[in-house]
Design an enzyme around this catalytic site. Structure first.
Site, short mmCIF file in Angstrom:
data_model
loop_
_atom_site.label_atom_id
_atom_site.label_comp_id
_atom_site.label_asym_id
_atom_site.label_seq_id
_atom_site.Cartn_x
_atom_site.Cartn_y
_atom_site.Cartn_z
N SER A 1 0.84 -1.19 0.00
CA SER A 1 0.00 0.00 0.00
C SER A 1 0.88 1.24 0.00
O SER A 1 2.08 1.18 0.30
CB SER A 1 -0.92 0.01 1.22
N GLU B 1 -0.85 10.84 -10.98
CA GLU B 1 -1.98 10.10 -11.54
C GLU B 1 -3.18 10.25 -10.62
O GLU B 1 -3.04 10.32 -9.39
CB GLU B 1 -1.64 8.62 -11.67
N LYS C 1 -6.12 8.98 -8.43
CA LYS C 1 -6.31 7.76 -7.65
C LYS C 1 -7.77 7.34 -7.77
O LYS C 1 -8.64 7.89 -7.11
CB LYS C 1 -5.93 8.00 -6.19
N ASP D 1 -11.10 5.18 -7.35
CA ASP D 1 -11.63 4.49 -6.18
C ASP D 1 -12.24 3.16 -6.58
O ASP D 1 -13.42 3.08 -6.93
CB ASP D 1 -12.67 5.39 -5.49
N TYR E 1 -2.09 1.04 -14.14
CA TYR E 1 -1.24 2.10 -13.60
C TYR E 1 0.18 1.65 -13.28
O TYR E 1 0.98 2.45 -12.79
CB TYR E 1 -1.86 2.76 -12.38
N LYS F 1 -4.72 12.29 -0.42
CA LYS F 1 -6.16 12.04 -0.38
C LYS F 1 -6.88 13.37 -0.18
O LYS F 1 -6.57 14.13 0.74
CB LYS F 1 -6.51 11.09 0.78
N CYS G 1 -49.89 5.65 3.73
CA CYS G 1 -49.17 5.95 2.49
C CYS G 1 -49.38 7.42 2.13
O CYS G 1 -50.52 7.89 2.08
CB CYS G 1 -49.69 5.06 1.36
N CYS H 1 -51.65 7.40 -1.29
CA CYS H 1 -53.01 6.88 -1.43
C CYS H 1 -53.74 6.71 -0.10
O CYS H 1 -54.92 6.36 -0.09
CB CYS H 1 -53.01 5.55 -2.18
N CYS I 1 -46.38 0.31 1.37
CA CYS I 1 -47.79 0.47 1.04
C CYS I 1 -48.24 -0.79 0.33
O CYS I 1 -47.73 -1.11 -0.75
CB CYS I 1 -48.00 1.69 0.14
N CYS J 1 -52.26 2.32 -5.74
CA CYS J 1 -51.41 3.44 -5.35
C CYS J 1 -50.77 4.04 -6.60
O CYS J 1 -49.99 3.36 -7.29
CB CYS J 1 -50.33 2.94 -4.38
#
Length: 704
Positions: free
Chosen positions: A82, A113, A115, A117, A227, A315, A409, A412, A427, A433
């Protein structure tokens, strides 16, 4: 003859690899989707007839179909360490000072570059062919997910012989991610089905890669960015930037957002540039990775026990805002789930102005102790979905009262119910509805269901509000009202003609997609395909009991109960009759697979657990092809319980108490003709999926 077949398979394989490269890397379509699909179908047919000529990295692997009962692990040749993280620009300057000191003031450059996710992945290539995909794992060992990785459409299974010479073997590191439009669509479907929303695209991608059925992985539309390049011994490239350029030339997707920077000031300029600009990308990003460009200098700087000294990740801090909760709106979805939505005073957040935030359900409102008028803290979960993370209690208005969840609801007035074990109030008035009825219509015409040309969600909603349509079957009465439709605002004669043609064309949509379009709760694309393939006609499906439905692969008890109950409703039976009268496909065309023997005639089986030699799909297929029947429940009438690994103890105990014979996979195979072990499993739903996505679903440009 064999030589001709092999040559045709090789030619189709090369042609399809080329077309995939042109489409996904260069945003060029050399043939129409129909032509591409025809070529892929021809290759799949030839490979099925002549499996000895099929290539491991055939383009047919894109649609999946491999069942992996468990993922083996493999050791990384190069540990997947990491990176050190920082949220501070001052830390970046300190990193620069350490690097320059370690290199004794030598001239150097960085590569910056984005990063992305997603999920880190190690890919091995040998002689230009993808041979293995392994997750990061604990950095020294990871899970082998090669069959799932092969379904990623922008990832080349076969590299292009262009640019610098390719080493005989090398490794590519990169990120597998779910594009934001795909993630948002997936969450919309989950919300409509009353399922918990996925927190962010990273979790969605990670979960997809661990699915046992690679056809389901293919349906998640994952993508990949490379990468890093690694090879045994010293790299043939002098710099990281040169290796990125080579990977791109060979056909691997490399985001062209990276940049070489000579100074830390240029690095910080890059960081600042993408602070807001990244929100315009169709992929989630959470920072910037800064690497020393020269490979020799990387070697000189070396590693700590956990991370390289020549790289660092900056980050971006999660953007948060503070604003006032003005009101709560309760939305009714297709399945009747009532979802609370917070209406906020507008607040700038992560590149957009946030006015609404999902609260998911009553439990979250109670956990946050929300009150109208509260000043609340808002973040974007994974910088995608706005969410309320807390309340500023010091700013709470005097006399505020806890929010009371509605008991009726909001659309309705029907009393809400909360099924045991579920988080959502619902509902139950699904046929009366209005929001539910409208959402069912929108689902029926959606792209993955009937996909009716000329009829989008906005148009069908308008037609519903004007009483032109009431349910799915009433759509096919619209051609008789063409003159009236043409008088509507924003319709016109040409629009109506297109709509009528689209309705007529939708009558050829296969039964599995029609079944999905009916909107039966819990019956998604995969389950609809499994049910349609198993029963073939709506009559056979409607006659099945819940235990029988539960025995179909991918169909559990909850889904089975829901589907059985739906088909027993008189109103739904009437809907099906009207769809049949309109000409909609309610059966699979073509002949069903013919039984190969009657060896198991009169016998019933329950399959439970994980099996070593075959998937449950394959075992069910074998049993049915030899006259046997599958059921989902254990009773005195059951012939055999076929037990695999990790079978639940309750089933074993019940079978034992009822004196039902318990056999293993080997025992079952011994009951079949000797050649049956080589029988092919039933066709996966992926074989009918489009090989190319619809044009315009994702823009390639510099990213795809």
């Amino acid at each position: 003859m064999s030589s001709d077949i092999q040559q045709r398979i090789n030619a189709l394989t090369e042609q399809l690899h080329h077309l995939n490269y042109q489409y996904y890397q260069r945003d060029e379509s050399e043939v129409s989707d129909q032509e591409f699909d025809a070529l892929l179908a021809e290759l799949a047919r030839l490979e099925a007839e002549y499996p000895q000529f099929a290539q491991p990295n055939s383009p047919t692997q894109r649609v999946g179909g491999t069942i992996t009962k468990q993922f083996p692990s493999a050791e990384h040749r190069y540990p997947m360490l990491s990176l050190g993280n920082t949220y501070s620009e001052a830390d970046l300057r300190e990193f620069d000072e350490r690097v320059r000191k370690g290199l004794e003031g030598a001239e150097m450059q960085y590569v910056c570059e984005l990063k992305f996710d997603g999920v880190a992945m190690s890919l091995s290539y040998e002689n230009g062919q993808l041979t293995q995909g392994v997750t990061r794992g604990d950095s020294t060992r990871g899970d082998v997910v090669t069959s799932n990785v092969r379904t990623i459409r922008n990832l080349p299974l076969h590299l292009r012989p262009a640019g610098p010479a390719q080493p005989t073997e090398f490794e590519v590191r990169g990120e597998i991610f779910m594009p934001l439009p795909v993630f948002e669509e997936l969450n919309e479907e989950r919300e409509a089905n009353g399922e918990a929303l996925l927190a962010n695209p990273r979790n969605a991608a990670s979960g997809a890669l661990k699915l046992q059925d690679s056809a389901q992985v293919a349906a998640r539309k994952l993508r990949f960015y490379a990468y890093a390049f690694l090879m045994p011994g010293r790299s043939q490239f002098a710099t990281h930037s040169a290796s990125l350029e080579a990977l791109s030339t060979w056909g691997l997707p490399v985001s062209d957002t990276w940049r070489r920077c000579a100074t830390i000031e240029q690095v910080l300029d890059f960081v600042h540039e993408w602070d807001k600009k990244r929100f315009g990308l169709p992929v989630a990003t959470d920072g910037i990775v800064i690497k020393v460009d020269d490979f020799r200098q990387q070697e000189l700087l070396g590693y700590t026990s956990k991370s390289p000294r020549w790289a660092i990740a900056y980050k971006y801090p999660a953007e948060a805002g503070r604003t006032r909760l003005q009101a709560i709106q309760y939305q009714v979805g297709r399945t009747g789930a009532v979802t609370p939505v917070a209406l906020l005073e507008p607040v700038p957040l992560a590149g957009t102005v946030v006015k609404r935030a999902s609260l998911h359900n009553a439990n979250q409102i109670a956990a946050l102790d929300l009150r109208l008028g509260d000043m609340v803290f808002v973040e974007k979960g994974g910088e995608i979905i706005p969410k309320i993370t807390g309340v500023d209690l010091e700013a709470r208005p005097t006399g505020s009262q806890p929010i009371v969840y509605p008991t009726e609801c909001p659309a309705c007035g029907t009393p809400l119910i909360r099924p045991e074990g579920e988080a959502h109030f619902r509902c139950p008035n699904d046929r009366g509805c209005p929001p539910q009825r409208k959402a069912k219509l929108e689902h029926f015409i959606s792209r993955k269901a009937l996909d009716i040309d000329g009829l989008g969600a906005e148009t069908v909603g308008r037609l519903f509000d004007l009483d032109f349509v009431t349910d799915a079957a009433s759509l096919y009465e619209l051609p008789a009202k063409a003159a009236e439709l043409a008088q509507l605002e924003r319709m016109g004669e040409k629009s109506v003609q297109r709509l009528v043609a689209g309705l007529e064309a939708s009558k050829q949509v296969p039964f599995d997609r029609v079944l999905f379009g009916l909107g039966i709760r819990y019956v998604g694309e995969t389950v609809a395909d499994k049910l349609a393939t198993h029963y073939r006609t709506v009559e056979a499906l409607a006659a099945a009991t819940a235990p029988e439905l539960a025995a179909v692969p991918e169909v559990g008890g909850v889904i089975a109960e829901s589907a059985a109950a739906w088909f027993q409703e008189p109103a739904n039976q009437d809907l099906l009759e009207r769809l049949r009268a309109a000409g909609v496909q309610l059966a699979l065309t073509g002949e069903a697979p013919q039984p190969q023997s009657d060896r198991l005639a009169g016998l019933t089986f329950v399959l439970s657990g994980v099996f070593e030699q075959h998937s449950r799909d394959e075992l069910q297929h074998l049993i049915e092809q030899h006259g046997g029947k599958i059921t989902g429940s254990i009773s005195k009438k059951l012939s055999y319980l076929v037990a695999g690994d990790k079978m639940g103890p309750a089933k074993r105990e019940k079978a034992t108490s009822l004196k039902v014979p318990i056999i293993g996979e080997t025992d079952l195979m011994a009951m079949l003709p000797a050649a049956s072990e080589s029988l092919a499993p039933p066709t996966s739903e992926a074989s009918a999926a489009p090989a190319h996505p619809a044009p315009g679903t994702l823009t390639q440009g510099s990213l795809f």
